[in-house]
Design an enzyme around this catalytic site. Structure first.
Site, PDB file in Angstrom:
ATOM      1  N   THR A  46       0.825  -1.204   0.000  1.00  0.00           N
ATOM      2  CA  THR A  46       0.000   0.000   0.000  1.00  0.00           C
ATOM      3  C   THR A  46       0.859   1.254   0.000  1.00  0.00           C
ATOM      4  OG1 THR A  46      -1.709  -1.193   1.223  1.00  0.00           O
ATOM      5  CG2 THR A  46      -1.880   1.195   1.210  1.00  0.00           C
ATOM      6  N   TYR A 133       6.031 -13.075   3.180  1.00  0.00           N
ATOM      7  CA  TYR A 133       4.787 -12.780   2.481  1.00  0.00           C
ATOM      8  C   TYR A 133       4.660 -13.715   1.286  1.00  0.00           C
ATOM      9  CZ  TYR A 133       0.928  -9.710   0.878  1.00  0.00           C
ATOM     10  OH  TYR A 133      -0.295  -9.198   0.519  1.00  0.00           O
ATOM     11  N   LYS A 158       2.666 -14.517   6.130  1.00  0.00           N
ATOM     12  CA  LYS A 158       1.490 -13.786   5.660  1.00  0.00           C
ATOM     13  C   LYS A 158       1.049 -14.365   4.323  1.00  0.00           C
ATOM     14  CE  LYS A 158      -0.063  -9.099   4.502  1.00  0.00           C
ATOM     15  NZ  LYS A 158       0.330  -7.678   4.367  1.00  0.00           N
TER      16      LYS A 158
END
Length: 310
Positions: A46, A133, A158
Protein backbone atom coordinates in the site's frame (compact mmCIF):
# COMPACT_ATOMS: atom_id res chain seq x y z
CA UNK A 1 7.09 -7.31 20.52
CA UNK A 2 3.45 -8.21 20.01
CA UNK A 3 1.24 -7.64 16.97
CA UNK A 4 -2.45 -7.51 17.74
CA UNK A 5 -5.63 -5.82 16.57
CA UNK A 6 -5.86 -4.00 13.24
CA UNK A 7 -2.61 -3.71 11.28
CA UNK A 8 -2.13 -0.33 9.60
CA UNK A 9 -0.49 -0.06 6.16
CA UNK A 10 0.14 3.66 5.51
CA UNK A 11 0.31 5.13 2.05
CA UNK A 12 3.46 7.00 1.02
CA UNK A 13 2.59 10.67 0.41
CA UNK A 14 4.13 12.53 -2.52
CA UNK A 15 4.20 16.30 -2.93
CA UNK A 16 3.39 18.49 -5.92
CA UNK A 17 6.95 18.04 -7.16
CA UNK A 18 6.58 14.27 -7.06
CA UNK A 19 8.98 13.86 -4.15
CA UNK A 20 8.40 12.30 -0.76
CA UNK A 21 6.18 14.45 1.48
CA UNK A 22 7.63 13.72 4.92
CA UNK A 23 5.33 15.99 7.01
CA UNK A 24 2.23 14.36 5.50
CA UNK A 25 3.67 10.91 6.17
CA UNK A 26 4.42 11.78 9.80
CA UNK A 27 0.88 13.07 10.29
CA UNK A 28 -0.60 10.01 8.57
CA UNK A 29 1.33 7.51 10.67
CA UNK A 30 0.85 9.34 13.98
CA UNK A 31 -2.90 9.65 13.38
CA UNK A 32 -3.18 5.96 12.53
CA UNK A 33 -1.41 4.96 15.72
CA UNK A 34 -3.59 7.34 17.75
CA UNK A 35 -6.70 5.87 16.12
CA UNK A 36 -5.86 2.44 17.48
CA UNK A 37 -3.59 0.57 15.06
CA UNK A 38 -2.00 -2.57 16.47
CA UNK A 39 1.07 -2.23 14.26
CA UNK A 40 2.43 -0.09 11.42
CA UNK A 41 3.63 -1.68 8.18
CA UNK A 42 5.23 1.16 6.25
CA UNK A 43 6.68 1.18 2.73
CA UNK A 44 4.89 -2.07 1.93
CA UNK A 45 2.46 -2.74 -0.93
CA UNK A 46 0.00 0.00 0.00
CA UNK A 47 2.98 2.28 0.58
CA UNK A 48 4.21 1.77 -3.01
CA UNK A 49 7.36 -0.07 -1.94
CA UNK A 50 8.23 -0.89 -5.55
CA UNK A 51 8.19 2.80 -6.52
CA UNK A 52 10.68 3.99 -3.88
CA UNK A 53 14.44 4.28 -4.24
CA UNK A 54 16.70 3.37 -1.33
CA UNK A 55 17.03 6.94 -0.08
CA UNK A 56 13.26 7.45 -0.11
CA UNK A 57 12.72 4.11 1.59
CA UNK A 58 15.19 5.05 4.31
CA UNK A 59 13.42 8.36 4.90
CA UNK A 60 10.00 6.67 5.01
CA UNK A 61 11.29 4.28 7.65
CA UNK A 62 12.86 7.08 9.72
CA UNK A 63 9.70 9.22 9.63
CA UNK A 64 7.43 6.27 10.43
CA UNK A 65 9.52 5.11 13.39
CA UNK A 66 9.59 8.63 14.83
CA UNK A 67 5.86 9.12 14.31
CA UNK A 68 4.97 5.80 15.94
CA UNK A 69 7.19 6.79 18.88
CA UNK A 70 7.45 3.29 20.29
CA UNK A 71 3.70 2.93 20.85
CA UNK A 72 3.32 0.03 18.41
CA UNK A 73 5.77 -2.07 16.36
CA UNK A 74 6.86 -0.65 13.00
CA UNK A 75 7.65 -3.06 10.17
CA UNK A 76 9.12 -2.07 6.82
CA UNK A 77 8.62 -3.71 3.47
CA UNK A 78 11.50 -5.53 1.78
CA UNK A 79 11.82 -7.64 -1.33
CA UNK A 80 12.81 -7.57 -4.97
CA UNK A 81 16.29 -8.48 -6.25
CA UNK A 82 18.37 -10.11 -3.52
CA UNK A 83 21.06 -7.40 -3.26
CA UNK A 84 18.39 -4.69 -3.08
CA UNK A 85 16.37 -6.63 -0.52
CA UNK A 86 19.45 -7.03 1.69
CA UNK A 87 20.30 -3.32 1.41
CA UNK A 88 16.71 -2.44 2.32
CA UNK A 89 16.82 -4.79 5.30
CA UNK A 90 19.96 -3.07 6.58
CA UNK A 91 18.41 0.36 6.03
CA UNK A 92 15.29 -0.59 7.99
CA UNK A 93 17.39 -1.88 10.86
CA UNK A 94 19.50 1.29 10.89
CA UNK A 95 16.37 3.45 11.18
CA UNK A 96 15.03 1.54 14.18
CA UNK A 97 12.40 -0.65 12.53
CA UNK A 98 11.02 -3.51 14.60
CA UNK A 99 10.84 -5.96 11.73
CA UNK A 100 10.42 -6.65 8.02
CA UNK A 101 7.59 -7.85 5.82
CA UNK A 102 9.51 -9.78 3.16
CA UNK A 103 7.74 -9.63 -0.18
CA UNK A 104 8.49 -11.75 -3.29
CA UNK A 105 11.73 -11.68 -5.28
CA UNK A 106 11.63 -9.73 -8.51
CA UNK A 107 9.81 -11.56 -11.34
CA UNK A 108 11.71 -14.85 -11.14
CA UNK A 109 10.00 -17.97 -9.87
CA UNK A 110 12.35 -20.25 -7.96
CA UNK A 111 11.90 -23.64 -6.32
CA UNK A 112 11.15 -23.91 -2.62
CA UNK A 113 14.83 -24.35 -1.78
CA UNK A 114 15.67 -21.10 -3.56
CA UNK A 115 12.95 -19.20 -1.71
CA UNK A 116 14.25 -20.58 1.58
CA UNK A 117 17.75 -19.32 0.80
CA UNK A 118 16.38 -15.93 -0.28
CA UNK A 119 14.56 -15.49 3.03
CA UNK A 120 17.58 -16.69 5.01
CA UNK A 121 19.93 -14.18 3.38
CA UNK A 122 17.61 -11.19 3.80
CA UNK A 123 16.84 -12.15 7.40
CA UNK A 124 20.55 -12.40 8.14
CA UNK A 125 21.35 -9.10 6.43
CA UNK A 126 18.97 -7.03 8.52
CA UNK A 127 18.97 -9.06 11.70
CA UNK A 128 15.35 -8.01 12.23
CA UNK A 129 12.29 -10.18 12.87
CA UNK A 130 10.91 -11.21 9.46
CA UNK A 131 7.39 -12.04 8.32
CA UNK A 132 7.35 -13.95 5.03
CA UNK A 133 4.79 -12.78 2.48
CA UNK A 134 3.43 -15.53 0.23
CA UNK A 135 2.21 -13.85 -2.91
CA UNK A 136 2.94 -13.69 -6.63
CA UNK A 137 6.24 -15.43 -7.40
CA UNK A 138 6.75 -16.44 -3.76
CA UNK A 139 4.73 -19.63 -3.30
CA UNK A 140 6.04 -21.77 -0.45
CA UNK A 141 5.67 -25.48 0.29
CA UNK A 142 4.68 -26.60 3.80
CA UNK A 143 8.16 -28.04 4.31
CA UNK A 144 9.84 -24.80 3.26
CA UNK A 145 7.84 -22.75 5.75
CA UNK A 146 8.54 -25.28 8.49
CA UNK A 147 12.25 -25.01 7.72
CA UNK A 148 12.14 -21.21 7.81
CA UNK A 149 10.13 -21.21 11.03
CA UNK A 150 13.24 -22.63 12.69
CA UNK A 151 15.30 -19.58 11.68
CA UNK A 152 15.44 -17.54 14.91
CA UNK A 153 14.30 -14.21 13.47
CA UNK A 154 11.65 -15.53 11.04
CA UNK A 155 8.53 -15.00 13.13
CA UNK A 156 5.53 -15.25 10.83
CA UNK A 157 3.91 -16.04 7.51
CA UNK A 158 1.49 -13.79 5.66
CA UNK A 159 -0.69 -15.44 3.04
CA UNK A 160 -1.65 -13.46 -0.05
CA UNK A 161 -2.73 -16.38 -2.23
CA UNK A 162 -5.98 -17.46 -0.63
CA UNK A 163 -5.25 -21.14 -1.30
CA UNK A 164 -6.83 -22.51 1.86
CA UNK A 165 -5.81 -26.11 1.25
CA UNK A 166 -2.15 -25.08 0.96
CA UNK A 167 -2.36 -22.72 3.93
CA UNK A 168 -3.94 -25.38 6.15
CA UNK A 169 -1.14 -27.79 5.25
CA UNK A 170 1.45 -25.11 5.99
CA UNK A 171 -0.09 -24.34 9.38
CA UNK A 172 -0.29 -28.00 10.39
CA UNK A 173 3.26 -28.71 9.24
CA UNK A 174 4.73 -25.72 11.07
CA UNK A 175 2.79 -26.42 14.26
CA UNK A 176 3.93 -30.04 14.30
CA UNK A 177 7.58 -29.26 13.62
CA UNK A 178 8.33 -26.48 16.12
CA UNK A 179 7.16 -25.15 19.47
CA UNK A 180 8.42 -21.68 18.59
CA UNK A 181 5.76 -18.93 18.57
CA UNK A 182 4.97 -18.38 14.88
CA UNK A 183 2.17 -16.14 13.65
CA UNK A 184 0.03 -16.48 10.54
CA UNK A 185 -1.60 -13.51 8.79
CA UNK A 186 -4.34 -12.95 6.22
CA UNK A 187 -2.66 -10.87 3.53
CA UNK A 188 -5.26 -10.80 0.75
CA UNK A 189 -6.19 -7.38 -0.67
CA UNK A 190 -9.16 -5.89 1.19
CA UNK A 191 -8.63 -8.66 3.71
CA UNK A 192 -11.83 -8.03 5.68
CA UNK A 193 -13.81 -9.76 2.95
CA UNK A 194 -12.06 -13.05 3.76
CA UNK A 195 -11.56 -12.60 7.52
CA UNK A 196 -14.35 -15.07 8.47
CA UNK A 197 -12.80 -17.75 6.25
CA UNK A 198 -9.26 -17.23 7.59
CA UNK A 199 -10.51 -17.22 11.17
CA UNK A 200 -11.90 -20.69 10.48
CA UNK A 201 -8.26 -21.82 10.05
CA UNK A 202 -7.21 -20.03 13.22
CA UNK A 203 -5.63 -17.11 11.31
CA UNK A 204 -6.89 -14.02 13.14
CA UNK A 205 -4.43 -11.26 12.19
CA UNK A 206 -4.97 -9.40 8.93
CA UNK A 207 -3.90 -6.36 6.95
CA UNK A 208 -6.45 -3.56 6.81
CA UNK A 209 -6.01 -1.24 3.85
CA UNK A 210 -9.28 0.46 4.85
CA UNK A 211 -7.75 1.54 8.16
CA UNK A 212 -5.51 3.95 6.19
CA UNK A 213 -8.50 6.10 5.21
CA UNK A 214 -11.41 5.01 7.42
CA UNK A 215 -10.21 3.65 10.78
CA UNK A 216 -13.73 4.03 12.15
CA UNK A 217 -15.01 1.44 9.66
CA UNK A 218 -12.02 -0.84 10.05
CA UNK A 219 -12.21 -0.84 13.85
CA UNK A 220 -15.99 -1.32 13.85
CA UNK A 221 -15.55 -4.39 11.68
CA UNK A 222 -12.73 -5.73 13.87
CA UNK A 223 -14.76 -5.28 17.05
CA UNK A 224 -17.78 -6.91 15.43
CA UNK A 225 -15.89 -9.93 14.12
CA UNK A 226 -13.99 -10.50 17.37
CA UNK A 227 -17.06 -9.81 19.51
CA UNK A 228 -19.39 -12.12 17.61
CA UNK A 229 -21.67 -9.39 16.23
CA UNK A 230 -22.60 -11.26 13.06
CA UNK A 231 -25.28 -8.74 12.10
CA UNK A 232 -22.81 -5.86 11.93
CA UNK A 233 -20.18 -8.05 10.23
CA UNK A 234 -22.63 -8.97 7.48
CA UNK A 235 -23.87 -5.41 7.07
CA UNK A 236 -20.35 -4.08 6.62
CA UNK A 237 -19.35 -6.92 4.31
CA UNK A 238 -22.44 -6.54 2.16
CA UNK A 239 -22.80 -2.79 1.93
CA UNK A 240 -19.21 -1.56 2.25
CA UNK A 241 -16.51 -4.17 1.69
CA UNK A 242 -18.14 -6.07 -1.19
CA UNK A 243 -18.81 -2.96 -3.31
CA UNK A 244 -15.33 -1.68 -2.40
CA UNK A 245 -13.80 -4.89 -3.76
CA UNK A 246 -15.93 -4.62 -6.89
CA UNK A 247 -14.70 -1.04 -7.40
CA UNK A 248 -11.12 -2.12 -6.68
CA UNK A 249 -11.27 -4.83 -9.32
CA UNK A 250 -12.27 -2.46 -12.13
CA UNK A 251 -8.69 -1.32 -12.77
CA UNK A 252 -5.38 -3.08 -12.03
CA UNK A 253 -3.58 -1.32 -9.19
CA UNK A 254 -6.69 0.17 -7.62
CA UNK A 255 -5.92 -1.83 -4.46
CA UNK A 256 -3.38 0.94 -3.81
CA UNK A 257 -4.79 3.85 -5.81
CA UNK A 258 -8.20 3.77 -4.12
CA UNK A 259 -6.62 3.74 -0.67
CA UNK A 260 -4.61 6.83 -1.51
CA UNK A 261 -7.72 8.49 -2.92
CA UNK A 262 -9.57 7.61 0.28
CA UNK A 263 -6.90 9.33 2.38
CA UNK A 264 -7.30 12.44 0.23
CA UNK A 265 -11.09 12.30 0.60
CA UNK A 266 -10.67 12.22 4.38
CA UNK A 267 -8.68 15.44 4.32
CA UNK A 268 -4.96 14.70 4.03
CA UNK A 269 -3.20 15.59 0.78
CA UNK A 270 -0.96 12.61 0.04
CA UNK A 271 -0.67 13.23 -3.70
CA UNK A 272 -1.19 10.65 -6.39
CA UNK A 273 0.40 7.30 -7.16
CA UNK A 274 3.53 6.71 -9.19
CA UNK A 275 3.57 4.80 -12.49
CA UNK A 276 2.78 2.13 -13.45
CA UNK A 277 -0.18 2.70 -11.08
CA UNK A 278 -2.81 5.23 -12.10
CA UNK A 279 -5.05 7.43 -9.98
CA UNK A 280 -8.79 6.66 -9.95
CA UNK A 281 -11.04 8.47 -12.38
CA UNK A 282 -13.31 11.23 -11.01
CA UNK A 283 -16.25 8.86 -11.40
CA UNK A 284 -14.54 6.19 -9.33
CA UNK A 285 -13.47 8.71 -6.69
CA UNK A 286 -17.10 9.77 -6.37
CA UNK A 287 -18.12 6.13 -5.95
CA UNK A 288 -15.49 5.70 -3.27
CA UNK A 289 -16.71 8.77 -1.42
CA UNK A 290 -20.25 7.41 -1.39
CA UNK A 291 -18.97 4.07 -0.09
CA UNK A 292 -17.04 5.76 2.72
CA UNK A 293 -20.19 7.64 3.74
CA UNK A 294 -22.17 4.39 3.77
CA UNK A 295 -19.49 2.60 5.77
CA UNK A 296 -19.28 5.37 8.33
CA UNK A 297 -23.05 5.36 8.76
CA UNK A 298 -23.08 1.61 9.35
CA UNK A 299 -20.16 1.94 11.77
CA UNK A 300 -22.04 4.61 13.69
CA UNK A 301 -20.13 7.61 12.35
CA UNK A 302 -22.13 10.29 10.51
CA UNK A 303 -19.44 12.63 9.25
CA UNK A 304 -16.74 12.24 6.64
CA UNK A 305 -14.15 14.38 8.40
CA UNK A 306 -12.58 12.46 11.28
CA UNK A 307 -10.84 14.03 14.24
CA UNK A 308 -7.99 11.66 13.35
CA UNK A 309 -7.21 12.81 9.81
CA UNK A 310 -5.19 10.09 8.13
Amino acid sequence: MRLDGVLFFPVTPFGADGGLAEPALARHVAAGVAAGAGGVFTACGTGEFSALDLDEYTRVMAVSVRAADGRVPVFGGAGGPLPAAKAIARAAAAQGADGLLLMPPYLVTGPASGLVQYVREVAEAGGLPVIIYQRGTARFTPGAVAELAKVPNVIGFKDGLGDFDLLQRIILTVRSSTDKPFTFFNGLPTAELTVPAYRGLGVNLYSSAVFAFAPEISLAFYKAVTGGDEVLVQRLLTHFYLPLVELRDLVPGYAVSLVKAGVRIRGLDVGGVRPPLVDPSPEHVASLERLITTGLEIAGERVITSEHTL
